[in-house]
Design an enzyme around this catalytic site. Structure first.
Site, mmCIF file in Angstrom:
data_model
loop_
_atom_site.group_PDB
_atom_site.id
_atom_site.type_symbol
_atom_site.label_atom_id
_atom_site.label_comp_id
_atom_site.label_asym_id
_atom_site.label_seq_id
_atom_site.Cartn_x
_atom_site.Cartn_y
_atom_site.Cartn_z
ATOM 1 N N ASP A 160 -17.386 44.012 -32.634
ATOM 2 C CA ASP A 160 -16.962 45.032 -33.600
ATOM 3 C C ASP A 160 -18.208 45.782 -34.049
ATOM 4 O O ASP A 160 -19.264 45.165 -34.242
ATOM 5 C CB ASP A 160 -16.262 44.385 -34.802
ATOM 6 C CG ASP A 160 -15.413 45.377 -35.590
ATOM 7 O OD1 ASP A 160 -15.952 46.445 -35.979
ATOM 8 O OD2 ASP A 160 -14.228 45.091 -35.809
ATOM 9 N N ASP A 161 -18.092 47.092 -34.220
ATOM 10 C CA ASP A 161 -19.251 47.872 -34.642
ATOM 11 C C ASP A 161 -19.490 47.792 -36.145
ATOM 12 O O ASP A 161 -20.532 48.226 -36.632
ATOM 13 C CB ASP A 161 -19.089 49.339 -34.221
ATOM 14 C CG ASP A 161 -17.885 49.997 -34.863
ATOM 15 O OD1 ASP A 161 -18.039 51.086 -35.456
ATOM 16 O OD2 ASP A 161 -16.780 49.424 -34.751
ATOM 17 N N ASP A 169 -12.763 44.625 -30.665
ATOM 18 C CA ASP A 169 -12.266 45.761 -31.440
ATOM 19 C C ASP A 169 -11.986 46.931 -30.501
ATOM 20 O O ASP A 169 -12.767 47.214 -29.594
ATOM 21 C CB ASP A 169 -13.293 46.155 -32.503
ATOM 22 C CG ASP A 169 -12.755 47.216 -33.448
ATOM 23 O OD1 ASP A 169 -11.570 47.128 -33.824
ATOM 24 O OD2 ASP A 169 -13.508 48.140 -33.790
ATOM 25 N N ASP A 216 -10.743 0.621 19.237
ATOM 26 C CA ASP A 216 -11.599 1.514 20.016
ATOM 27 C C ASP A 216 -10.926 1.780 21.353
ATOM 28 O O ASP A 216 -10.424 0.854 22.003
ATOM 29 C CB ASP A 216 -12.975 0.870 20.237
ATOM 30 C CG ASP A 216 -13.962 1.843 20.853
ATOM 31 O OD1 ASP A 216 -14.673 2.519 20.066
ATOM 32 O OD2 ASP A 216 -14.014 1.932 22.094
ATOM 33 N N ASN A 230 -13.254 11.762 28.910
ATOM 34 C CA ASN A 230 -13.875 13.052 28.598
ATOM 35 C C ASN A 230 -14.618 13.632 29.800
ATOM 36 O O ASN A 230 -14.523 14.832 30.100
ATOM 37 C CB ASN A 230 -14.855 12.898 27.432
ATOM 38 C CG ASN A 230 -14.167 13.010 26.075
ATOM 39 O OD1 ASN A 230 -13.103 13.606 25.958
ATOM 40 N ND2 ASN A 230 -14.778 12.427 25.056
ATOM 41 N N ASP A 258 -9.153 14.945 23.463
ATOM 42 C CA ASP A 258 -8.602 15.207 22.121
ATOM 43 C C ASP A 258 -7.121 14.856 22.067
ATOM 44 O O ASP A 258 -6.642 14.290 21.069
ATOM 45 C CB ASP A 258 -8.806 16.675 21.751
ATOM 46 C CG ASP A 258 -10.256 17.004 21.430
ATOM 47 O OD1 ASP A 258 -11.055 16.056 21.267
ATOM 48 O OD2 ASP A 258 -10.593 18.201 21.330
ATOM 49 N N GLU A 300 -14.067 7.731 19.084
ATOM 50 C CA GLU A 300 -12.807 7.128 19.538
ATOM 51 C C GLU A 300 -12.491 5.851 18.767
ATOM 52 O O GLU A 300 -11.703 5.019 19.209
ATOM 53 C CB GLU A 300 -12.885 6.817 21.035
ATOM 54 C CG GLU A 300 -13.883 5.755 21.444
ATOM 55 C CD GLU A 300 -15.273 6.291 21.735
ATOM 56 O OE1 GLU A 300 -15.987 5.652 22.528
ATOM 57 O OE2 GLU A 300 -15.654 7.341 21.153
#
Length: 451
Positions: free
Chosen positions: A9-10, A53, A323, A331, A340, A366
């Site tokens: 507010d001023d 304000d 495992d 792979n 995968d 794995e």
């Protein structure tokens, strides 16, 4: 730690009056006498709410609010415009600039504090959600997207004409449904509703009681509520804020003000939803294996802690390490994509053939790790051997080709005084023994740990 409120507010006497009122409620107060200073403080300091304000020289309150609400760093801070201007057009101007609420001078202390408490509760929820996300502030694109998003709004009002007028105002921007039965409204509020508009002037039901009921239900406790009141119902309005509503609109309802208040509540709701989604997504990334969907190593380590504590009190659990046999050969010969697919199928078979209480995770590569609460080593061995036989006896079909895969497993029953890594080491040693003995078999750790 008390909430920190920036008052702007001023006129110094106005600042002094507000600071006294807020300090009496144990809030931490920061002051600014112009819009530019307010922007600097909001951007550089931890502020929970701004009382702003509207009429100030230089950068006025409307312009200051607009800048706050378009800055990703300050967008989430609630702003209450404080002004002597009572015309509806000024309220709409402030709301369109992004203000969360409006308070007129001379300030009614109870009304002001009720609104402050309501907005601080909302800010606290937002802060908690933001603390769990990687981004501390929304992007400008996200803010723009949320501003354009359609919401699902439920109107609860026993006056059909009133509900129809609200639907007429909001129908082009949002999806509107109406309900005049509070019991049905409570049920409907749990079904994909983004905002509830509740009449507090209904003769057929108690609107305040409905709001309190919604706030006490975990399914609707965070659902934004916009309450409709009469201009003279100041006491009801204050009680409504204390009940947990988010905003109010006075009869007779002005279309532009209603639209602005609804849009403000929905934008905040959508932002909170996006933070929750980010949190759950981040949590999922932290604890889940992206390939198989199982829990990862971090998930397992966290989950097994309570089981280990239970061993101290005479309960038991066993660890199973699976495992995949000769996985490197899969792979190398068939490629990583096939590898995968093999891991995903193994994971699916483990999950579907273990108990619901068992903790199944991919521990790396794995290797799969399973904690079996309440299972002795012999019981875990029998379960692991059954799954081993199921995997080796049922081919995995990939692109129409049948692939025979086997697994080996090691078992260790938790002993009092052991740490997780020690139990795992024994199970892993048993797995190594199973591999050395020819694979496609289960072996049990025979090492006993002194109590």
């Amino acid at each position: 730690m008390s909430s920190r409120i920036l008052i702007v507010d001023d006129l110094v006497p106005n600042l002094n009056l507000l600071e006294v009122k807020l300090a009496a409620e144990y809030y931490d107060v920061v002051r600014a006498t112009n819009g530019l200073d307010a922007l600097k403080i909001a951007r550089s300091e931890n502020v929970d709410l701004i009382l702003l304000d509207a009429i100030m020289p230089g950068l006025n309150g409307f312009e200051t609010c607009a800048q706050l609400k378009t800055d990703p760093a300050t967008w989430h801070i609630p702003v209450v415009m404080v002004t002597a201007l009572e015309e509806t057009r000024n309220r709409i101007r402030g709301l369109e600039a992004g203000a969360d609420d409006f308070v007129t001078k001379p300030i009614d202390e109870f009304n002001l504090m009720a609104r402050v408490r309501s907005l601080l509760r909302l800010k606290m929820v937002t802060d908690q959600l933001m603390s769990h996300t990687t981004d501390s502030a929304p992007s400008r694109d996200l803010i723009d997207h949320l501003s354009r998003k359609r919401g699902n709004v439920l109107i609860v009002d026993d006056q059909q004409n009133s509900a129809a007028r609200i639907e007429n105002v909001l129908g082009d921007s949002h999806n509107i449904t109406a309900q005049n039965d509070p019991k049905e409204a409570i049920i409907a509020a749990t079904r994909n509703v983004d905002l509830l508009i509740v009449s507090l002037t209904s003769e057929a039901f108690d609107g305040l009681r409905l709001c309190a009921r919604l706030r006490s239900d975990p399914r609707t406790q965070d659902l934004p509520i916009l309450a409709i009141t009469e201009m003279a119902d100041e006491d009801i309005m204050v009680r409504a804020y204390d009940t947990g509503i988010n905003d109010t609109v006075m009869r007779p309802i002005e279309a532009g003000e209603l639209q602005a208040r609804v849009n403000t509540q929905l934008k905040r709701k959508f932002y909170a939803d996006s933070l929750r989604d980010d949190f759950h997504e981040n949590l999922e990334m932290v604890i889940s294996d992206p390939l198989t969907g199982l829990g990862n190593r971090r998930f397992f380590d966290r989950s097994v802690g309570p089981l280990l504590e239970g061993v101290t009190y005479g309960r038991t659990f066993s660890l199973v390490v699976f495992d995949v046999d000769h996985f490197k050969r899969v792979n190398d010969i068939l490629g990583h994509d096939v590898g995968d697919d093999v891991l995903k199928e193994i994971a699916a078979r483990l999950v579907t053939n273990m108990r619901a209480i068992d903790i199944v995770s991919r521990y790396g590569g794995e290797e799969f790790l399973i904690a079996m609460p309440g299972a002795t080593a012999d019981e875990a061995t029998a379960a692991a051997d059954r799954i081993r036989g199921l995997i080796s006896g049922t081919p995995i079909f990939i692109d129409g080709a049948a692939l025979k895969v086997s697994v080996s497993a090691g078992i260790a029953e938790a002993q009092k005084g052991e740490k997780v890594r020690e139990i795992f080491k024994r199970a892993d040693d048993a797995l190594y023994a199973a591999k050395k003995a020819g694979r496609d078999q289960v072996m049990q750790s025979q090492v006993k740990v002194a109590a």
